[in-house]
Motif scaffolding. Sequence first.
Motif, PDB file in Angstrom:
ATOM      1  N   CYS A  46      -4.202  30.432  16.369  1.00  0.00           N
ATOM      2  CA  CYS A  46      -5.263  30.130  17.519  1.00  0.00           C
ATOM      3  C   CYS A  46      -5.552  28.653  17.348  1.00  0.00           C
ATOM      4  O   CYS A  46      -6.171  27.880  18.199  1.00  0.00           O
ATOM      5  CB  CYS A  46      -6.387  30.734  16.915  1.00  0.00           C
ATOM      6  SG  CYS A  46      -7.096  30.315  15.497  1.00  0.00           S
ATOM      7  N   GLY A  49      -8.786  25.962  18.401  1.00  0.00           N
ATOM      8  CA  GLY A  49      -9.744  27.172  18.545  1.00  0.00           C
ATOM      9  C   GLY A  49     -10.273  26.751  20.054  1.00  0.00           C
ATOM     10  O   GLY A  49     -11.356  27.459  20.616  1.00  0.00           O
ATOM     11  N   THR A  53     -12.367  29.874  21.816  1.00  0.00           N
ATOM     12  CA  THR A  53     -13.853  29.474  22.406  1.00  0.00           C
ATOM     13  C   THR A  53     -14.224  29.139  23.688  1.00  0.00           C
ATOM     14  O   THR A  53     -15.344  29.377  24.221  1.00  0.00           O
ATOM     15  CB  THR A  53     -14.527  28.647  21.428  1.00  0.00           C
ATOM     16  OG1 THR A  53     -13.633  27.459  21.880  1.00  0.00           O
ATOM     17  CG2 THR A  53     -14.170  29.157  19.673  1.00  0.00           C
ATOM     18  N   CYS A  75     -11.899  25.459  14.052  1.00  0.00           N
ATOM     19  CA  CYS A  75     -12.433  26.502  15.020  1.00  0.00           C
ATOM     20  C   CYS A  75     -13.825  26.696  14.400  1.00  0.00           C
ATOM     21  O   CYS A  75     -14.576  27.148  15.797  1.00  0.00           O
ATOM     22  CB  CYS A  75     -11.818  27.736  14.629  1.00  0.00           C
ATOM     23  SG  CYS A  75     -10.145  27.850  15.209  1.00  0.00           S
ATOM     24  N   ALA A  80     -16.424  29.280  16.826  1.00  0.00           N
ATOM     25  CA  ALA A  80     -15.693  30.412  16.875  1.00  0.00           C
ATOM     26  C   ALA A  80     -16.229  31.644  15.864  1.00  0.00           C
ATOM     27  O   ALA A  80     -16.867  31.251  14.722  1.00  0.00           O
ATOM     28  CB  ALA A  80     -14.332  30.364  16.496  1.00  0.00           C
ATOM     29  N   LEU A  83     -12.747  34.790  12.760  1.00  0.00           N
ATOM     30  CA  LEU A  83     -11.609  33.955  12.589  1.00  0.00           C
ATOM     31  C   LEU A  83     -10.994  34.510  11.231  1.00  0.00           C
ATOM     32  O   LEU A  83     -11.495  35.193  10.256  1.00  0.00           O
ATOM     33  CB  LEU A  83     -12.165  32.636  12.251  1.00  0.00           C
ATOM     34  CG  LEU A  83     -12.646  31.662  13.196  1.00  0.00           C
ATOM     35  CD1 LEU A  83     -13.057  30.394  12.669  1.00  0.00           C
ATOM     36  CD2 LEU A  83     -11.371  31.323  14.299  1.00  0.00           C
TER      37      LEU A  83
END
Length: 244
Positions: A46, A49, A53, A75, A80, A83
């Motif tokens: 990811c 992020g 998000t 992130c 976020a 995770l």
Amino acid sequence: MDPNEYELMYQVEERHWWYQGMEVVTRAVLNRWAPIPQPRILDAGCGTGAAMTTYLAEYGKVTGVDLYPQALDFCRKRKALRLVRASVLNLPFAPASFELVTSFDVLYERAVSSDAAAMTELFRVLTPTGRILLRLPAYDWLRGQHDKRVHTNRRYTKKLVKELLEQSGFVVEHLSYANTWLFPLAVVKRLGERIFPPKDNQSDLAMNAGIFNNLLKFILASEAPFAAHTSLPYGLSVIAVGRK
Ligand SMILES: C[S@@+](CC[C@H](N)C(=O)[O-])C[C@H]1O[C@@H](n2cnc3c(N)ncnc32)[C@H](O)[C@@H]1O
């Protein structure tokens, strides 16, 4: 990836033409091939992020996985919620945990020692009717300074991505190149770097397009219907949708 790249990525993701244009392309592909709702989404690799998000969150509940704590720290700055620190080669999820897996520019990295093994893992965590959306950099002959910086191990063609999907058990639903209109400019830039190599391995993200940022974003975004509904014949990225 070079650790400095995470900070750079975090800083530019919300305005750099490549990210902004690619978001429009990706949304078009998702709308065609994996429309809302996708209850559980895994964003595999990811990064910092932005996708998970912002727009991915509109499609379903997103879990982000990344191998590197620096990425996950960014992130968290983006608030976020879900995770996990893990490798795409060994995911800590039960089989059939997600309806959709996205993986944007991850499987090409040196830290993914086997893209085939990663695909087997991504296949495993998908539900029996789940889908995968992949984006990968195209053409090995296009390697540039940016690839050194992001630790590129391999670049792909549509044929290679098709084989990768099929070998791991997916049915290929869609395959296209993207970043096609700007491809000639990119080729000139990358080949130019070989003749006049820059002193340091500068990331492409560090290049400020200034007043051209919106124009470049508009050009890339204008590919969206073509990348989602046809198969563009060449480009800087390969995008693919596979069904389990
Ligand atoms: C080029 S970035 C792309 C990030 C994000 N997907 C995006 O589109 O902005 C590649 C990401 O893959 C992550 N990565 C590399 N190897 C990985 C692995 N084996 N497992 C999980 N993540 C990995 C890196 O830490 C980095 O965040």
